[in-house]
Design an enzyme around this catalytic site. Structure first.
Site, short mmCIF file in Angstrom:
data_model
loop_
_atom_site.label_atom_id
_atom_site.label_comp_id
_atom_site.label_asym_id
_atom_site.label_seq_id
_atom_site.Cartn_x
_atom_site.Cartn_y
_atom_site.Cartn_z
CD GLU A 8 -2.83 1.38 0.20
OE1 GLU A 8 -3.35 2.50 0.05
OE2 GLU A 8 -3.11 0.41 -0.53
CB SER B 116 17.13 0.17 -0.65
OG SER B 116 17.22 1.05 -1.74
CB VAL C 60 11.82 7.05 3.39
CG1 VAL C 60 13.06 7.56 4.13
CG2 VAL C 60 11.92 5.54 3.17
CE1 TYR D 87 9.13 0.72 -5.32
CE2 TYR D 87 7.76 2.25 -6.54
CZ TYR D 87 8.19 1.73 -5.35
OH TYR D 87 7.68 2.21 -4.17
CG ASN E 118 7.66 9.20 -6.76
OD1 ASN E 118 8.86 9.46 -6.85
ND2 ASN E 118 7.11 8.77 -5.65
N GLY F 201 17.26 8.93 0.48
CA GLY F 201 18.61 8.83 -0.06
C GLY F 201 19.59 8.15 0.87
#
Length: 159
Positions: A83, A98, A87, A131, A124, A93
Site C-alpha cells: 500500500e 531500499s 521514508v 522499482y 514520481n 537517499g
C-alpha cells in the site's frame, strides 16, 4: 547511519500516522487522510489484522514504513499489495527505502505469494526508476480504478 527494520507494534501507530500525513503532502493530497491512530491499531493489531507494517527506526524514532496486505488474484492466487512505502523526507537517499522494500520482498517470499503489486504516481520518477532497477514491471496499459465512499453511496442509491 545505523537503523533497524522491524515489524510494527500497536504503539508505533502514532508515528506511522505522522508518516502517512507526510506522504499525503508529498503526493499533493494534504487533506485526503481520514484514517486515525485508533483505526490503525484496531485494523492492524486486532484478532484478524488487515495489514502488516514494517518500520524503519533510527535513534528510536520511526522514520519509514512499508505497509502491506494480502489480496487474492484469480490468476495467481494469494498476493501481497504494498500500500505504501514511506521514508521521512529528511531521511530519503539513505538506503532506508531500499531496506524497507527488501523487507517487503523477503516477507512476500516467506509467505509464498506469487505476486507483489503496488501503484506509483506517474510523476514520481525517482520511485519509478528504483522499482524498474529492482526488476519490477510497470504495467502502463492498465488503469487504476477507484470509487470513493460518496461514489459508492450514490451508486447504491441509484439501484
Amino acid at each position: 547511519m545505523s537503523y533497524i527494520i522491524r515489524d510494527a507494534v500497536a504503539e508505533d501507530m502514532p508515528q506511522v500516522l505522522e508518516l502517512i500525513f507526510e506522504l499525503a503532502v508529498f503526493e499533493k493530497e494534504p487533506d485526503a487522510v481520514e484514517v486515525t491512530v485508533e483505526e490503525l491499531v484496531r485494523e492492524g493489531f486486532g484478532e484478524h489484522p488487515l495489514f502488516h507494517c514494517f518500520v524503519a527506526e533510527v535513534d528510536d524514532k520511526i522514520v519509514g514504513i512499508a505497509l502491506v496486505y494480502y489480496r487474492f488474484s484469480t490468476w495467481k492466487g494469494r498476493s501481497i499489495h504494498l500500500e505504501d512505502l514511506i521514508v521521512k523526507e529528511s531521511m530519503r537517499g539513505t538506503g532506508l527505502g531500499s531496506a524497507l522494500y527488501a523487507a517487503v520482498m523477503k516477507y512476500a517470499k516467506s509467505q509464498s505469494v506469487r505476486r507483489v503489486e503496488w501503484v506509483v504516481l506517474d510523476w514520481n520518477q525517482n520511485a519509478i526508476d528504483f522499482y524498474e532497477k529492482s526488476g519490477a514491471m510497470l504495467l502502463k496499459d492498465w488503469y487504476l480504478v477507484q470509487m470513493n465512499k460518496d461514489g459508492v453511496h450514490r451508486f447504491v442509491a441509484s439501484l
